[in-house]
Scaffold this active site. Structure first.
Site, short mmCIF file in Angstrom:
data_model
loop_
_atom_site.label_atom_id
_atom_site.label_comp_id
_atom_site.label_asym_id
_atom_site.label_seq_id
_atom_site.Cartn_x
_atom_site.Cartn_y
_atom_site.Cartn_z
N LYS B 26 34.75 6.34 7.34
CA LYS B 26 35.59 5.08 6.87
C LYS B 26 35.90 4.00 8.56
CE LYS B 26 40.79 5.66 5.96
NZ LYS B 26 40.65 6.01 5.02
N ARG B 95 43.84 9.43 10.89
CA ARG B 95 43.06 9.52 9.66
C ARG B 95 42.05 10.62 10.37
NH1 ARG B 95 45.36 7.37 4.70
NH2 ARG B 95 46.37 5.79 5.14
N GLY B 104 40.73 15.35 0.98
CA GLY B 104 41.84 16.25 1.44
C GLY B 104 41.64 17.16 2.18
N MET B 106 40.65 17.07 5.35
CA MET B 106 41.15 17.20 6.84
C MET B 106 42.86 16.85 7.01
SD MET B 106 38.30 16.49 9.17
CE MET B 106 37.52 15.15 7.44
N ARG B 339 34.14 2.17 -0.14
CA ARG B 339 32.88 2.57 -0.42
C ARG B 339 32.09 2.23 -1.37
NH1 ARG B 339 36.06 8.88 -0.22
NH2 ARG B 339 37.11 8.21 -2.36
N HIS B 455 13.66 36.09 -22.69
CA HIS B 455 13.43 35.82 -24.12
C HIS B 455 13.81 35.29 -24.39
CE1 HIS B 455 12.55 36.26 -28.36
NE2 HIS B 455 11.94 36.17 -28.37
N ARG B 561 1.97 26.42 -25.03
CA ARG B 561 1.95 27.85 -24.89
C ARG B 561 1.66 27.75 -26.38
NH1 ARG B 561 7.14 26.45 -21.32
NH2 ARG B 561 6.85 25.09 -23.15
N SER B 771 -4.02 23.89 -13.24
CA SER B 771 -2.84 22.93 -13.32
C SER B 771 -1.73 24.21 -12.54
CB SER B 771 -2.84 23.42 -15.05
OG SER B 771 -1.07 23.12 -15.16
N THR B 774 3.62 27.07 -11.58
CA THR B 774 4.32 27.14 -10.98
C THR B 774 6.07 28.54 -10.79
OG1 THR B 774 6.27 25.40 -11.31
CG2 THR B 774 4.22 25.09 -9.47
N ASN B 775 5.85 28.81 -11.58
CA ASN B 775 6.25 29.43 -12.14
C ASN B 775 5.83 31.11 -11.43
OD1 ASN B 775 8.13 27.54 -13.42
ND2 ASN B 775 7.74 28.37 -15.48
N CYS B 839 2.37 22.43 -14.18
CA CYS B 839 3.12 22.64 -15.59
C CYS B 839 4.57 23.76 -14.90
CB CYS B 839 2.22 22.93 -16.31
SG CYS B 839 1.16 24.42 -16.15
N TYR B 859 -0.61 14.90 -12.14
CA TYR B 859 0.38 14.43 -12.99
C TYR B 859 1.18 15.83 -13.29
CZ TYR B 859 -2.06 18.14 -15.83
OH TYR B 859 -2.27 19.45 -16.15
#
Lengths: 891, 891
Positions: B26, B95, B104, B106, B339, B455, B561, B771, B774-775, B839, B859
């Site tokens: 502000k 303020r 809201g 403070m 802003r 699943h 898959r 590839s 990453t899971n 992937c 990629y």
């Protein structure tokens, strides 16, 4: 090129023991003996290089034939005989000889050089028709089957027919004439089968025999033996052509085998057997019973004295026990072979110890002589090697030892039978925490399902009890109290036996041998401790374990699994109460009951380990492991639902089932366990920590010196550890205040997830020590669930050579080892005082222990019975390191 | 020290927008506006430094008071007013203003400077008794509650009483006299509650108000807001003291808020609302309805023109949409705040695009302006933001989108209802492969159990369908066809709605909005493609997915898959046959049925992706995933056993159960799956490989250009890959021979286990591409089973800040990222042509995409709907890299 063939005769050999790779074990040792002045039948070795050449090009080097001819001439000169000649004919054998002995896997042809003419000459020379034709018919028989590929049984048939015709029982009863006839019949058989005459040209015989022996490197038997024993194909075999000597030329002849010391006990005395008037194969055939050396001393004192002399010389030269063969031909002693003698663990220790005493080797060499893995034999009950076993099936060798007893199918029944004075084997489809009291009284445990980290396996190892797990071949019907295996049915009370070292399940009673540790063993361990720099601690969960561990030489406890205490019969109900608590209050109540019990456990262990560090790991496994089996309960609930009789019980069971369902996980290994529990249910860890520190405080007040170290399992980052460290410190301070004593302690963590190793720099800032949990680290690094992997695909991976070793037995240095190295380097970089070790079963496996030494860990921790193995391996690792450094300096 | 306080007035400000950290948002923007020549009420900002100082030391810097006094004097000079004076009194507001807006959270105090004397003066000046006492009573009310801590409702009670006494409804009906009375009553209340008089000394008022506003940085609300929004505590707040201007001084006064462009659509027109004769809080209170700007243009054309002028200037200056507030005091326009305006994804794109057209920003800046994550809004159906929702419960947002329909409890019933023309939400405790046909027709899926890799979740994402999973609050009774939640009972046919973006389950029907992609969106994506260097491919399992992916801009398929094809209704029976086969022959028969179906799938996908690479992953999950649910079957068997009626069915079910038991695993994530299946049951991979290559051969024969890449999942070392590579090559050669065509293909591997990353140098020698999965790599690196962890402890870890983010959503760069870097470096070192990508779901998450760019991957691959997100993030990553490099050059 040249130099494919190496001549040997007494005092004149071109080879030596150092040329083992080139000449094979047999050839190299013959050359070595010759150069030592030992009398051996002259001959020559065709090197392994020729085997490789032949395998690659399917032909021999150009000048090989020439070299063979030259060397054969030298043999003729040395023996004053001529190959294939009627006059003083030279007979030779052709044998394989690889770098490492592959007994019986490759082919041999004896008596080459005999033909119709030389046979006549031999009769004249020996004046022994029978001897000559026996030798001749043997040559044709071996040549026929080995070189020409005629089925051996065709020759045997002819022998049988001859015996029938002559009305005799044994080969030995056939006369010289009979054998002469047989020789002719063998020749006819050869011509009939292969359309060629048995070659009368001795050079042709020799050429073909050498060919056949080289080819036998690639026969099926040899290939599969190499596969099993991990012998590289490219090593190849050498071929030894050697003058025949005959132990069957009358009563001044004979043959024998021996060891320079007793290979079973290690006693320092010539040990062996011999037969008068016999060939080597007669000893093997077992028709005549060989005599002990003591009688040789009586009957042929000079020969015996010479033998003692030679073998002592050989032992002194090789500086190790020799396993030798010899033949006495008409009063002349020929050594045929010498090699390092195989021995039992007990003998190995005794021999090494004696040789140190005699100044033959030093302590370092003694330590290097013992295979650490072999020590396992000494440390557990084992099956009497003399016992005849009827093996019913094989399961996983889940916990070592041997046990025999009557079958019980429930824990309660096991307890009853033991109270009746019986020894019991507990047989279950799989065990659960409710079986603990039965496991505690049983001699051994057998399960149909589950791997080497199954409940049965883990608890049995903890208890030091023999266990065979996951034996799929047995079908247990617990309701009917029976199990089926291999067509047999076993009922409660029937005897069975288990071999926890191999996984064998055996019918009936067997005798087992107690472990006995000799004075020499203790001595050797002392030497190991003097040399090793790597610490050796124990995985011990009870005061009993701790005592045993200390006896075995543990320098502290590297892993005390507190959850194993939770499985105790009187504790489990409270543990279950705690888990099933609806709120914090209820949970606290149950924990208050458990705390004094845990405190007593810790006091016991800390007392046993006075003056040594004790690492106590807080609760690690997922909570549902402490609850009744889900499936059993599900079945009960459904049955109750269908019966519709006991609604109250149904509701109770349903409610329990619901809670268990809520706790179940899809992959419990990777679930809500370890410090994740500590963070989400702080009460449990707080209770355990308090129990430890109260124990410490009370012992400290008794002026006992104790060194507790609290270990937080399964961290992924420094924040978990920071939170739990803060709690631990808070409780320590509280207890010190309450008990009005001060004590020291450490707080550290298990590194058992790849992320923890990779982020070790940050984690080390919160830790006084790291302990690699190599079991879980192997599981996550490989993505292998041990239970599933060992049951389903690791055996196939080992067979297909996708894996060299089972990574749960032998640390995977390439992958898991890399993480350990990374974690250690990074951890020490950010915390110079970080103490680093491993726990997990690899801590007692020799190659893994050596790896830990090499990468500079502070200690390994393993189960009490494996401590001597680890101590020895650690000493060897240090010695190997010194050798490498010396070599480097030498260069 | 000095410089804690920064003065601002039109054309004369000490601060600027660059000092945001010091002055708060502000204060910095007020200074910036002032320096731009915009008329603002003069005032000064006390910097955040003071807040930090105060928080640390619990006192203010020595010379702060002096600085405030000086600056107050400057304000007095600028306004020609005096603070606390009867004559032209200066009123100010106090303020808060943090670096980032915390709306809201403070406190604020208005009208400081009023006291009995200045109130008199103000009445004289304004000739407005009501205005003055309204202002005065507000001051006492705000001061009382904010500064003194008197409960706000005590003031409200007095107002209510007054209204009652005067017989009026609204505050506005109270007269000046009424408010004067109220002012006195408020003073009395203050004295009664706090024992002190309301301070008549204005300096005292100001001091106390500043104090209170600084203190409000640490009120509960603010702390918890910071926690949620990850705002560091040490930032602190600034405090702004500013001249009051009043929009409630008659019909030439007013107040309003606006945006320089429409924040919902992005249309380029001034957008906002205002009220004549009102203060800001009246706009918020909602008693009077604000008017659109169009009427302001009519009613106050000069003011409107000035506002247009100023806001255009501001937008040009800030080069972005502004969100502003203003007040008109007696015909004079004051800007109170400006802003950067928040906007929807749609507006963000339109605005960025328009600004490029207008030359305000360049394409690069436009790309940097859009939050990639926000694009998700545009790409799925979403709930109408206008809709009023009755939220029943929340589950996991397992697959994005929104859906509304009638409840069905079984797949069959779902199909029937859809056939009747209804839209259906399938509600299940959890789904299994047998539910696929129901899922395929449903609008959305709701499950009570299971995580985001359950699943239901995986299949729904694959189908692009909305799914809320693991909603524990719903209790599904599938037998009775009902579910309970939050006290409601839902039966089949009742309407519910799902919000797959947030996980909300909503009562009844709601309206949902279709995704619409604008021309500007397409343009922006084109720019992104021009800049980005990282490839973006799609995870696509069907020709439909592939088509969609191409529309979304995919440059190939990074993960197809193949097992998802196995779940098809007409295929599952053959898949089960294959799994349950007693021998190789039976298995082959089932596979022969599957092969043509798989071939058609591959043909479809390859055709859609003509000219682009398609990575096809061979079977990955454990086989039991394709079989009926174990527990359901167990229950059935027990029921059949107890009923004792249908023995034949019982035996069949028992036999099936036995097979399922044999396939069950303790930790299936780490079990017999991926290439482990390929090696132990080669028939399956061979069928799949053959199906791929036959598809390729047939398409090649049609002169279509296809680029197949075969991907082997879950390798631990190079040997697995070597074996499977050899098989793949063999089959390719076979097919080429049979079909008489030549084609190109690649063979690569998933890197999804820590060991594979660590040993990437060896593995790369057998691979054309890597590839990263990453899971799974996250699961093993952390030792987290996603399903278990997300349900049980990740939420707690996030709350306790043990984890900054859920590593399954945002790639863990510290741990998992390290392995990806190691693997990539080592892999490329030993194979220069290695193609490397990821992937897994991280491939569509902006920060993860940027990480992939930074470490030089080729990629990322993600689900079709996330492709635009990945493209934009990739472009931003490149731009950020360029900026860093430019900066480095600049230095």
């Amino acid at each position: 090129m040249g130099g494919y063939v190496y001549f040997f005769a007494q005092n004149r050999a071109e080879g030596s023991a150092k040329k083992r790779n080139l000449l094979g074990g047999k050839g190299a040792n013959l050359a070595e003996m010759a150069n030592l002045g030992v009398r051996i039948p002259p001959g020559f070795t065709i090197s392994t290089e020729v085997c490789r050449y032949y395998t690659a090009k399917h032909e021999y080097p150009d000048d090989l034939e020439e070299q063979i001819k030259e060397n054969l001439k030298k043999v003729e000169q040395a023996t004053n005989r001529r190959f294939g000649s009627r006059q003083r004919p030279l007979l030779v054998s052709v044998r394989s000889g690889a770098r490492i002995s592959m007994p019986g896997m490759m082919d041999t042809v004896l008596n080459l050089g005999l033909n119709d003419a030389s046979a006549e000459g031999l009769i004249q020379e020996t004046n022994n028709l029978r001897f000559t034709y026996d030798a001749y018919r043997r040559l044709i028989q071996m040549f026929g089957s080995v070189v020409l590929g005629i089925p051996g049984e065709k020759f045997e048939e002819l022998i049988e027919k001859k015996k029938e015709a002559k009305g005799v029982q044994n080969d030995i009863e056939l006369t010289g004439e009979d054998l002469k006839e047989l020789t002719d019949e063998f020749k006819e058989l050869t011509e009939k089968e292969k359309g060629i005459e048995f070659p009368q040209d001795s050079s042709e015989q020799l050429r073909m025999a050498i060919d056949a022996v080289f080819a036998s490197w690639n026969n099926k038997r040899a290939i599969s033996y190499r596969k099993i024993n991990k012998i590289p194909e490219h090593w190849g075999t050498a071929v030894n052509v050697q003058t025949m000597v005959f132990g069957n030329m009358g009563d001044s002849s004979g043959t024998g085998v021996g060891f320079t010391r007793d290979p079973a006990t290690g006693e320092k005395e010539l040990y062996g057997e011999y037969l008068i008037n016999a060939q080597g194969e007669d000893v093997v055939a077992g028709i005549r019973t060989p005599q002990p050396f003591s009688t040789l001393k009586e009957k042929m004192p000079a020969i015996y004295a010479e033998l003692v002399d030679i073998t002592e010389k050989l032992e002194r030269h090789y500086r190790d026990v020799q396993d030798f063969e010899f033949t006495i031909e008409k009063g002349i002693l020929f050594m045929l072979q010498t090699r390092t003698g195989k021995r039992t663990a007990q003998a190995a220790i005794k021999i090494a110890s004696d040789m140190v005493e005699d100044g033959l080797i030093d302590k370092k060499e003694a330590l290097m002589r013992i295979d650490p893995a072999q020590l396992e034999q000494l440390l557990h009950r084992r099956i009497d090697p003399q016992a005849k076993l009827e093996v019913l099936a094989s399961g996983l060798p889940a916990s070592p030892g041997a046990a025999t007893g009557v079958v019980a199918f429930t824990a309660d029944r096991a307890v009853e039978l033991v109270e009746q004075g019986k020894k019991v084997i507990l047989v279950r489809t799989e065990t659960s925490p409710e079986d603990i009291h039965g496991m505690a009284v049983a001699e051994g445990i057998l399960t149909a399902r589950g791997g080497r980290t199954s409940h049965a396996a883990v608890v049995a190892r903890g208890m030091g009890k023999c266990c065979v797990a996951g034996c799929g071949a047995i079908k247990v019907n617990e309701k009917e109290k029976e199990f089926k295996v291999d067509g047999f049915m076993f009922k409660e009370g029937d005897f069975i036996s288990l071999d926890g070292n191999t996984g064998r399940v055996i019918k009936g009673k067997i005798s087992t041998l107690k472990p006995q540790l000799s004075a020499e063993f203790a001595e050797l361990m002392k030497w190991a401790d003097e040399i090793k720099t790597l610490g050796v601690r124990a995985n011990a969960d009870t005061p009993g374990d701790a005592r045993l561990a200390r006896e075995m030489g543990a320098e502290g406890v590297g892993l005390c699994r507190t959850e194993h205490m939770f499985f105790g019969e009187e504790r489990l109900p409270y543990v279950q109460q705690m888990i099933l608590a609806e709120n914090k209050e209820e949970r606290k109540k149950a924990l208050e009951k458990l705390e004094p019990m845990q405190k007593d456990d810790f006091k016991g262990i800390l007392k046993e380990m006075e003056g040594l560090p004790v690492i106590i790991r807080l609760l690690d496994p997922p909570l549902h492991e402490f609850l009744p089996n889900y499936e059993d309960l599900l079945v009960e609930v459904i049955e109750l639902r269908m019966e519709k009789t006991d609604q109250k019980q149904l509701r109770e069971k349903e409610s329990l089932l619901e809670k268990i369902v809520a706790l179940r996980e899809i992959n419990p290994m990777l679930g809500h366990r370890g410090c994740r529990l500590g963070i989400t249910f702080p009460e449990v860890y707080n209770m355990q920590t308090r129990a430890v520190f109260e124990a410490v405080a009370e012992l400290t007040a008794e002026k006992r010196s104790v060194e507790p170290e609290i270990m937080i399992p399964l961290v992924i980052n420094e924040k978990e550890l920071a939170i739990l460290r803060k709690e631990t410190v808070r409780i320590a301070e509280e207890v010190m205040k309450e008990k009005k004593v001060r004590f020291e302690y450490k707080i550290g963590t298990m590194i058992e997830l790849p992320r923890a190793a990779l982020c070790a720099d940050k984690i080390a800032q919160q830790a006084d020590f790291f302990s690699y949990g190599t079991n879980d680290l192997t599981q996550t690094t490989f993505g292998f669930s041990r239970d599933d992997a060992e049951a389903k695909f690791i055996p196939i991976y080992l067979e297909d050579k996708i894996l060299t070793d089972n990574p749960f037995e032998i640390l995977d240095q390439d992958g898991v080892g890399q993480l350990i190295e990374i974690g250690t380097q990074r951890g020490r970089k950010s915390n110079k005082n970080l103490e680093v070790g491993i726990c997990g079963e690899h801590g007692g496996e020799p190659s893994s222990v050596k790896f830990c030494h090499r990468i500079g860990l502070d200690y390994v921790s393993c189960s009490p019975y494996r401590i001597p193995i680890a101590r020895l391996a650690a000493a060897q690792a240090k010695l190997e390191e010194d050798m490498v450094q010396e070599e480097a300096r030498g260069r």
